[in-house]
Design an enzyme around this catalytic site. Sequence first.
Site, PDB file in Angstrom:
ATOM      1  N   SER A 191      51.960 118.590  34.779  1.00 36.65           N
ATOM      2  CA  SER A 191      50.921 117.807  35.439  1.00 36.65           C
ATOM      3  C   SER A 191      50.215 118.699  36.449  1.00 36.65           C
ATOM      4  O   SER A 191      50.855 119.243  37.357  1.00 36.65           O
ATOM      5  CB  SER A 191      51.568 116.605  36.135  1.00 36.65           C
ATOM      6  OG  SER A 191      50.610 115.859  36.848  1.00 36.65           O
ATOM      7  N   LYS A 229      48.450 117.990  31.507  1.00 34.69           N
ATOM      8  CA  LYS A 229      47.855 116.752  32.032  1.00 34.69           C
ATOM      9  C   LYS A 229      47.064 117.113  33.272  1.00 34.69           C
ATOM     10  O   LYS A 229      47.588 117.740  34.195  1.00 34.69           O
ATOM     11  CB  LYS A 229      48.986 115.762  32.345  1.00 34.69           C
ATOM     12  CG  LYS A 229      48.673 114.685  33.366  1.00 34.69           C
ATOM     13  CD  LYS A 229      49.772 113.626  33.365  1.00 34.69           C
ATOM     14  CE  LYS A 229      50.097 113.134  34.768  1.00 34.69           C
ATOM     15  NZ  LYS A 229      51.161 112.098  34.753  1.00 34.69           N
ATOM     16  N   LEU A 230      45.789 116.731  33.279  1.00 35.91           N
ATOM     17  CA  LEU A 230      44.945 116.979  34.450  1.00 35.91           C
ATOM     18  C   LEU A 230      44.855 115.707  35.270  1.00 35.91           C
ATOM     19  O   LEU A 230      44.538 114.640  34.742  1.00 35.91           O
ATOM     20  CB  LEU A 230      43.531 117.388  34.029  1.00 35.91           C
ATOM     21  CG  LEU A 230      43.381 118.623  33.143  1.00 35.91           C
ATOM     22  CD1 LEU A 230      41.893 118.884  32.878  1.00 35.91           C
ATOM     23  CD2 LEU A 230      44.031 119.846  33.789  1.00 35.91           C
ATOM     24  N   LYS A 231      45.100 115.820  36.556  1.00 34.93           N
ATOM     25  CA  LYS A 231      44.843 114.705  37.458  1.00 34.93           C
ATOM     26  C   LYS A 231      43.328 114.590  37.627  1.00 34.93           C
ATOM     27  O   LYS A 231      42.646 115.627  37.801  1.00 34.93           O
ATOM     28  CB  LYS A 231      45.513 114.968  38.808  1.00 34.93           C
ATOM     29  CG  LYS A 231      47.030 114.908  38.743  1.00 34.93           C
ATOM     30  CD  LYS A 231      47.485 113.488  38.476  1.00 34.93           C
ATOM     31  CE  LYS A 231      48.956 113.296  38.798  1.00 34.93           C
ATOM     32  NZ  LYS A 231      49.385 111.900  38.595  1.00 34.93           N
ATOM     33  N   ASP A 286      45.198 111.843  34.010  1.00 30.01           N
ATOM     34  CA  ASP A 286      45.848 110.769  34.772  1.00 30.01           C
ATOM     35  C   ASP A 286      44.983 110.454  35.996  1.00 30.01           C
ATOM     36  O   ASP A 286      44.768 111.324  36.848  1.00 30.01           O
ATOM     37  CB  ASP A 286      47.244 111.218  35.217  1.00 30.01           C
ATOM     38  CG  ASP A 286      48.022 110.112  35.921  1.00 30.01           C
ATOM     39  OD1 ASP A 286      47.496 108.986  36.050  1.00 30.01           O
ATOM     40  OD2 ASP A 286      49.169 110.388  36.341  1.00 30.01           O
ATOM     41  N   GLU A 326      45.648 108.133  31.320  1.00 26.27           N
ATOM     42  CA  GLU A 326      46.742 107.429  31.989  1.00 26.27           C
ATOM     43  C   GLU A 326      46.211 106.652  33.194  1.00 26.27           C
ATOM     44  O   GLU A 326      45.508 107.217  34.042  1.00 26.27           O
ATOM     45  CB  GLU A 326      47.784 108.476  32.419  1.00 26.27           C
ATOM     46  CG  GLU A 326      49.002 107.920  33.129  1.00 26.27           C
ATOM     47  CD  GLU A 326      49.996 109.039  33.488  1.00 26.27           C
ATOM     48  OE1 GLU A 326      49.839 110.175  32.991  1.00 26.27           O
ATOM     49  OE2 GLU A 326      50.911 108.771  34.286  1.00 26.27           O
ATOM     50  N   ASP A 348      50.995 103.666  33.420  1.00 25.19           N
ATOM     51  CA  ASP A 348      52.076 104.183  34.261  1.00 25.19           C
ATOM     52  C   ASP A 348      52.366 103.113  35.321  1.00 25.19           C
ATOM     53  O   ASP A 348      53.228 102.239  35.120  1.00 25.19           O
ATOM     54  CB  ASP A 348      51.625 105.529  34.865  1.00 25.19           C
ATOM     55  CG  ASP A 348      52.560 106.094  35.921  1.00 25.19           C
ATOM     56  OD1 ASP A 348      53.565 105.447  36.246  1.00 25.19           O
ATOM     57  OD2 ASP A 348      52.289 107.203  36.455  1.00 25.19           O
ATOM     58  N   LYS A 402      58.920 105.754  33.760  1.00 27.69           N
ATOM     59  CA  LYS A 402      59.582 106.352  34.928  1.00 27.69           C
ATOM     60  C   LYS A 402      60.688 105.397  35.326  1.00 27.69           C
ATOM     61  O   LYS A 402      60.417 104.221  35.647  1.00 27.69           O
ATOM     62  CB  LYS A 402      58.606 106.494  36.096  1.00 27.69           C
ATOM     63  CG  LYS A 402      57.528 107.547  35.902  1.00 27.69           C
ATOM     64  CD  LYS A 402      56.576 107.556  37.087  1.00 27.69           C
ATOM     65  CE  LYS A 402      55.488 108.593  36.886  1.00 27.69           C
ATOM     66  NZ  LYS A 402      54.360 108.393  37.826  1.00 27.69           N
ATOM     67  N   GLY A 427      57.101 111.804  35.700  1.00 22.40           N
ATOM     68  CA  GLY A 427      57.819 112.558  36.719  1.00 22.40           C
ATOM     69  C   GLY A 427      57.357 112.161  38.104  1.00 22.40           C
ATOM     70  O   GLY A 427      56.229 111.680  38.279  1.00 22.40           O
TER      71      GLY A 427
HETATM   72  O1  SMG Z   1      56.985 115.291  38.439  1.00 14.89           O
HETATM   73  O2  SMG Z   1      55.645 116.685  37.452  1.00 14.89           O
HETATM   74  C1  SMG Z   1      55.862 115.695  38.145  1.00 14.89           C
HETATM   75  C2  SMG Z   1      54.672 114.912  38.638  1.00 14.89           C
HETATM   76  C3  SMG Z   1      54.010 114.218  37.525  1.00 14.89           C
HETATM   77  O3  SMG Z   1      51.752 113.574  37.777  1.00 14.89           O
HETATM   78  C4  SMG Z   1      52.909 113.297  38.000  1.00 14.89           C
HETATM   79  N1  SMG Z   1      53.284 112.182  38.633  1.00 14.89           N
HETATM   80  O4  SMG Z   1      51.195 109.322  38.384  1.00 14.89           O
HETATM   81  O5  SMG Z   1      52.300 110.338  36.893  1.00 14.89           O
HETATM   82  C5  SMG Z   1      51.945 110.241  38.061  1.00 14.89           C
HETATM   83  C6  SMG Z   1      52.348 111.228  39.130  1.00 14.89           C
HETATM   84  C7  SMG Z   1      52.933 110.492  40.286  1.00 14.89           C
HETATM   85  C8  SMG Z   1      53.568 111.333  41.323  1.00 14.89           C
HETATM   86  S1  SMG Z   1      52.455 111.986  42.439  1.00 14.89           S
HETATM   87  C9  SMG Z   1      53.434 112.540  43.746  1.00 14.89           C
HETATM   88 MG    MG Z   2      50.771 108.741  36.361  1.00 19.04          MG
END
Ligand code: SMG
Ligand code: MG
Length: 369
Positions: free
Chosen positions: A136, A162-164, A190, A215, A240, A264, A292
């Site tokens: 991510s 995965k790109l935020k 996401d 996502e 999610d 999760k 994660g």
């Molecule tokens: O654990 O690699 C990881 C983070 C993966 O993007 C990730 N988590 O919305 O999926 C999600 C985010 C939430 C955590 S942000 C601190």
């Molecule tokens: Mg997410």
Amino acid sequence: MKITAIELRRVEIPLVSPFRTSFGTDTVRDALLVRVVTPDAEGWGECVADRAPLYSAEWADGAEQVIRRFLVPRILALGDALDAEAVAPALADVEGHPMAKGALEMAVLDAELRAAGVSFGTFLGATRDAVDCGVSVGIQDDLGRLLDTVDGYLADGYRRVKLKIEPGNDIAPVRAVRERFGDDLVLQVDANAAYGRADGEHLAGLDPFGLLLIEQPLAPDDIVGHARLAQVVRTPICLDESIVSARGAADAIELGACSIVNIKAGRVGGYLEARRVHDVCAARGVPVWCGGMLETGLGRAANVALAALPNFTLPGDTSASARYFARDLTAPFVLDDGRLAVPTGPGLGVDPDPDALAAFTTRVEAVEL
Ligand code: SMG
Ligand code: MG
């Protein structure tokens, strides 16, 4: 199971780089750990609540309080009837707090499995001995930095990226990554609920880039909005934050709000409910992947075991320790050809390193039993 001691510990581990999402930036993993001691074994739980209630309503200080004041007394009241299966029913009258409940259940389950000599993977029903890993990638200030970051992760071997994204940081980074790395890159985004119902046409602008999924574009409680969005965008919708139980997952699928689910354990109250989410999705032909929350090696061990169940057919946010930390709490999880091995030892199959624990602990307190 008889519990002789419970300890709540906070650890703060610096991240190797800041992690920016649509709701904030993390520079450390501030984790709440639960240690349960029994005559036969001890067990570890990791609470995934962040230090501020931004991803969800839970936050680490609050989780600590609710565990101490409301959850521990309820599981102690079970006496000898306490085991992992009994934890969630005993806590059911406490509203919400799935991450706090999940951490306590994880610790009890770990103690139980260590005593029985059974691994998390075997207990949960793992059918693989290693899992495909994605990574991510946080929002970056400039596209050059983003491309360099993705390049580095691909060199590490990650099998999907995965790109935020957030409004204003969406189409351009996706286009840049697709153009630079080509159509074979497995790519997804996401939004962490950063968009609204009126953004359907805008999000359809992502369709030409061949994404695996979008996502959580909309608010966690907006199931109907996601179902409508799924009619407007061609890219599959994955939920999610919206999925907080197996029943909720079944409802979201029935309403057409998602065709893929991010699981999760902390968000749904623990690994037992996470397995039920997996099962309802499998029964409906909906693929899942393991999300994660920047877990330490303890939570990562359990996530990798979960991700080895048969319907986890997409790579998870189960990245290597080095993606997060220069030094993990456990022996580091290391990628092998883009995969992490599922631990095989009893319980989590990993132990916290005492020196690392000491180095990162900011507070440790026994719970009065
Ligand atoms: O654990 O690699 C990881 C983070 C993966 O993007 C990730 N988590 O919305 O999926 C999600 C985010 C939430 C955590 S942000 C601190
Ligand atoms: Mg997410």
